[in-house]
Design a protein around this motif. Structure first.
Motif, PDB file in Angstrom:
ATOM      1  N   SER B  61       0.828  -1.208   0.000  1.00 12.29           N
ATOM      2  CA  SER B  61       0.000   0.000   0.000  1.00 12.29           C
ATOM      3  C   SER B  61       0.865   1.262   0.000  1.00 12.29           C
ATOM      4  O   SER B  61       0.455   2.302  -0.514  1.00 12.29           O
ATOM      5  CB  SER B  61      -0.938  -0.005   1.201  1.00 12.29           C
ATOM      6  OG  SER B  61      -0.199  -0.117   2.404  1.00 12.29           O
ATOM      7  N   ILE B  64       1.460   2.129  -3.556  1.00 13.80           N
ATOM      8  CA  ILE B  64       0.300   2.787  -4.177  1.00 13.80           C
ATOM      9  C   ILE B  64       0.283   4.272  -3.810  1.00 13.80           C
ATOM     10  O   ILE B  64       0.045   5.137  -4.650  1.00 13.80           O
ATOM     11  CB  ILE B  64      -1.007   2.102  -3.710  1.00 13.80           C
ATOM     12  CG1 ILE B  64      -1.106   0.688  -4.302  1.00 13.80           C
ATOM     13  CG2 ILE B  64      -2.220   2.935  -4.100  1.00 13.80           C
ATOM     14  CD1 ILE B  64      -1.456   0.619  -5.755  1.00 13.80           C
ATOM     15  N   GLY B  65       0.565   4.557  -2.546  1.00 16.07           N
ATOM     16  CA  GLY B  65       0.607   5.953  -2.104  1.00 16.07           C
ATOM     17  C   GLY B  65       1.673   6.748  -2.839  1.00 16.07           C
ATOM     18  O   GLY B  65       1.465   7.913  -3.202  1.00 16.07           O
ATOM     19  N   VAL B  68       0.507   7.831  -6.144  1.00 19.85           N
ATOM     20  CA  VAL B  68      -0.384   8.996  -6.060  1.00 19.85           C
ATOM     21  C   VAL B  68       0.430  10.295  -6.032  1.00 19.85           C
ATOM     22  O   VAL B  68       0.092  11.273  -6.705  1.00 19.85           O
ATOM     23  CB  VAL B  68      -1.311   8.900  -4.828  1.00 19.85           C
ATOM     24  CG1 VAL B  68      -2.086  10.197  -4.628  1.00 19.85           C
ATOM     25  CG2 VAL B  68      -2.276   7.738  -4.976  1.00 19.85           C
TER      26      VAL B  68
END
Lengths: 259, 118
Positions: B61, B64-65, B68
């Protein structure tokens, strides 16, 4: 066993690592991710109102309205526990570390990928009902993602790792306020309250491991100063407004719960 | 923070497109590697940045951040961000996290270059 006889083998963490002749391989952390959902579904749970979650879509920072922030809260637990012990305890007792006045009703099994937890948050004398989705969970970290209507669009990652001076526990938020009303609230005191919330959470976690007066470090970075006005319509799902209406109209609904 | 276990090599594609070949593990630990690759890709001068996930071993995760934050940088420069080579598993993760609404996903490099040029 000959390689030709083995189409699959486990990699020790529950995921299945496929051989080339068994189709595309799954990554070793495949079981740590939640499976895809389009809209959240959740049953009622004791102790929380349980509204503003069922039927909602998840929101990443991309779908939010306000400025994008990355906030990192850390504390040093020293040699009190290993990273895996910290995360195991944090996952198993997550609600116990929250500040008083806030309720977290998760699944009975604790924090597992795909779980939906219902929240009642104390916001300036108002009970805000919303939820979170467990996006990712492994032995050293877990991540919660927010639904439409939550104060912010994004996720919160909790992790622990070994540092030079011991085990560092961390909560990191990557978020935008979900709509203009929440953005106003965050600007005028909301950020400070959120900082306090996670500082108190980390303090409670550290105290569980015997650190009586932990030092909490906070770092806030504005990743994107722009506001996404195309997302202003997110206000429709605002859980604060809906919670106020649900509280106000409850006497006329005979105490029935609705989402 | 743990040392990153990833390499990101940059190639030039047609029409101002830069292709970043990602090999290894994408986690928050590799933010500096990704941002260096982004700068090598031309930074603000690249019109499009295409991420090649064909050799991706693992992403959590934190990774994924990090994507962003890369997306924010690209948007700030009015660049388009695209990806190809994602396994079915990670394609579903992109859909679950709704990254696919901002990062166009293609099955292969040819389609990504054609899509990015479109």
């Amino acid at each position: 066993m000959a390689d030709a006889d083995r189409s699959q083998e486990t990699n020790g963490v529950g995921a299945v690592e496929a051989k080339p002749d068994a189709g595309p391989a799954l990554p070793r952390n495949a079981s740590s991710w939640a499976t895809k959902v389009d809209r959240l579904q959740v049953e009622q749970r004791e102790g929380v109102r349980g509204t503003n979650v069922s039927g909602r879509r998840l929101t990443s920072p991309i779908q939010g309205f306000g400025r994008m922030w990355q906030k990192t809260y850390t504390t040093n637990l020293g040699e009190a526990a290993t990273p895996k012990e910290v995360i195991a305890t944090w996952k198993a007792h997550f609600p116990e570390f929250w500040p008083k006045g806030n309720r977290f009703a998760g699944a009975l099994a604790g924090i597992s990928p795909g779980d939906v937890a219902l929240l009642d948050l104390s916001m300036g004398g108002v009970k805000l009902s919303t939820g979170v989705f467990v996006l990712y969970a492994d032995e050293e970290s877990f991540t919660l993602m927010t639904p439409e209507g939550h104060m912010f669009a994004g996720w919160i990652s909790f992790s622990a790792e070994s540092g030079a001076a011991g085990t560092i526990a961390q909560a990191q938020v990557l978020m935008r306020a979900n709509d203009p009303l929440y953005e106003i609230g965050l600007t005028f005191g909301g950020h400070r309250k959120e900082d306090l919330f996670w500082s108190q959470t980390l303090t409670a976690l550290a105290q569980r491991f015997g650190v009586s007066s932990p030092l909490i470090e906070t770092k806030s970075v504005c990743v994107d100063r722009r506001r996404q006005w195309s997302k202003a319509g997110n206000t429709w799902h605002n859980a604060m407004i809906r919670s106020l209406l649900q509280t106000a109209t409850r006497p006329f609904r005979g105490g029935r719960r609705r989402s | 923070m743990n040392a990153p276990v990833v390499t990101m090599d940059v190639r030039r594609g047609p029409n101002g497109t830069a292709i970043v070949d990602i090999k290894g593990e994408v986690t928050s630990a590799c933010e500096s590697v990704l941002m260096t690759a982004y700068e090598s890709a031309g930074g603000a001068d690249a019109k499009r940045v295409v991420l090649n996930f064909t050799a991706l071993d693992y992403m959590n995760s934190g990774g994924i951040g990090m994507l962003v934050t890369l997306l924010v940088r690209a948007n700030r420069q009015h660049q388009r961000l695209a990806a190809f080579g994602l396994s079915d598993h990670y394609r579903q993760i992109f859909e679950l996290t709704r990254l696919d609404e901002a990062i166009a996903i293609y099955p292969d490099e040819q389609a990504a270059l054609a899509g990015a040029a479109g």
